[in-house]
Design an enzyme around this catalytic site. Structure first.
Site, PDB file in Angstrom:
ATOM      1  N   LYS A 262      69.636  -3.961  40.225  1.00 51.16           N
ATOM      2  CA  LYS A 262      68.730  -4.492  39.212  1.00 51.16           C
ATOM      3  C   LYS A 262      68.512  -5.973  39.475  1.00 51.16           C
ATOM      4  CE  LYS A 262      72.213  -5.372  35.584  1.00 51.16           C
ATOM      5  NZ  LYS A 262      72.635  -4.965  34.212  1.00 51.16           N
TER       6      LYS A 262
ATOM      7  N   LYS B 136      68.111   4.318  35.212  1.00 48.80           N
ATOM      8  CA  LYS B 136      68.280   3.909  33.825  1.00 48.80           C
ATOM      9  C   LYS B 136      66.992   3.261  33.328  1.00 48.80           C
ATOM     10  CE  LYS B 136      71.410   1.087  35.030  1.00 48.80           C
ATOM     11  NZ  LYS B 136      72.397  -0.018  34.971  1.00 48.80           N
TER      12      LYS B 136
END
Length: 255
Positions: free
Chosen positions: A48, A105
């Site tokens: 991320k 996610k």
């Protein structure tokens, strides 16, 4: 300690009532950090960009480069996880995630009802490669994210057929999940996960000092996710090998 290989196919996933040991997830933001991560017994490499938000996605190029490195490994391959961003961004980028990733996610901000959250999950799952498993994210500070409480996220995930959940923090102001959710409340959430047969991860500015507190409680996450506490400064800075080693030693001795 490494638990690589303990994951089963999402369709047949049946987690044990009590995990033998906890897994370790570390969030990474560059190829250099990915290479450093291979020096430690990390179970899940989570990609991320912390400079852009709690679950902002990495560039597609980093996804592809990481896959190339992991596929070349012969033994003890870590699982790969990717943050996709909040709902609108997650819908846009989900189809670009390489099919060799294990998990994805999507942040639940703005999903202020179980119905809206379920629809977002359906939209993202429809765009993800078939074998990538979507993880249900709950924000400990859910009011700030205009999303539903973690307990409701877990319950909604069970109804929607998701097998994995993660608790994170939406506002990155130095407060951790344990600052937002008491041990008593996390104990209740842990019991919900156990009763529903959900695998769950605890993240959100988790500090090394929190591990002993968790070990002395009835909070039993299957996985602990870290970022800021293994960085040289805040969560947007680079990995610190000394802090990584401290966490690695903890997973060998405590968990």
């Amino acid at each position: 300690m490494t638990n690589q290989g303990t994951f089963s196919d999402p369709a047949g996933f049946k987690p044990p009532v009590e995990s033998v040991s906890r897994q370790w997830l570390v969030s990474l933001r560059s190829l250099d950090e990915v290479r450093i991560a291979f020096e430690y017994p990390i179970d899940i490499l989570d990609l991320k960009e912390p400079r852009n938000g709690p679950l902002a996605p990495s560039p597609v190029e980093l996804w592809l480069e990481t896959v190339t490195i992991v596929e070349a490994m012969i033994h003890a391959k870590p699982k790969l996880s990717a943050a996709l961003g909040e709902p609108d961004q997650a819908r846009r980028v989900a189809s670009r995630l390489p099919a060799t990733f294990d998990f994805a996610k999507a942040g639940p901000s703005g999903c202020h009802s179980p119905q809206r959250l379920t629809q977002m999950w359906e939209d993202v799952r429809d765009r993800l490669p078939t074998k990538v498993e979507l993880v249900a994210v709950a924000y400990a500070d859910h009011h700030a994210a205009e999303s539903i409480a973690p307990e409701s996220v877990f319950e909604t995930a069970k109804r929607a057929g998701l097998n994995r959940c993660l608790i994170d923090t939406f506002t990155k102001d130095g407060r951790s999940t344990l600052d937002h959710l008491s041990i008593d409340r996390l104990t209740e959430i842990s019991a919900i996960a156990r009763d529903f047969g959900l695998w769950w991860a605890l993240a959100g500015s988790i500090r090394h000092a929190d591990v002993e507190k968790l070990n002395q409680s009835n909070v039993h996450p299957d996985c602990i996710g870290v970022r800021g506490d293994v960085c040289s400064g805040d969560r947007t800075s680079s990995l610190c090998r000394q802090k990584m080693q401290c966490w690695a030693d903890t997973f060998r001795s405590f968990l």
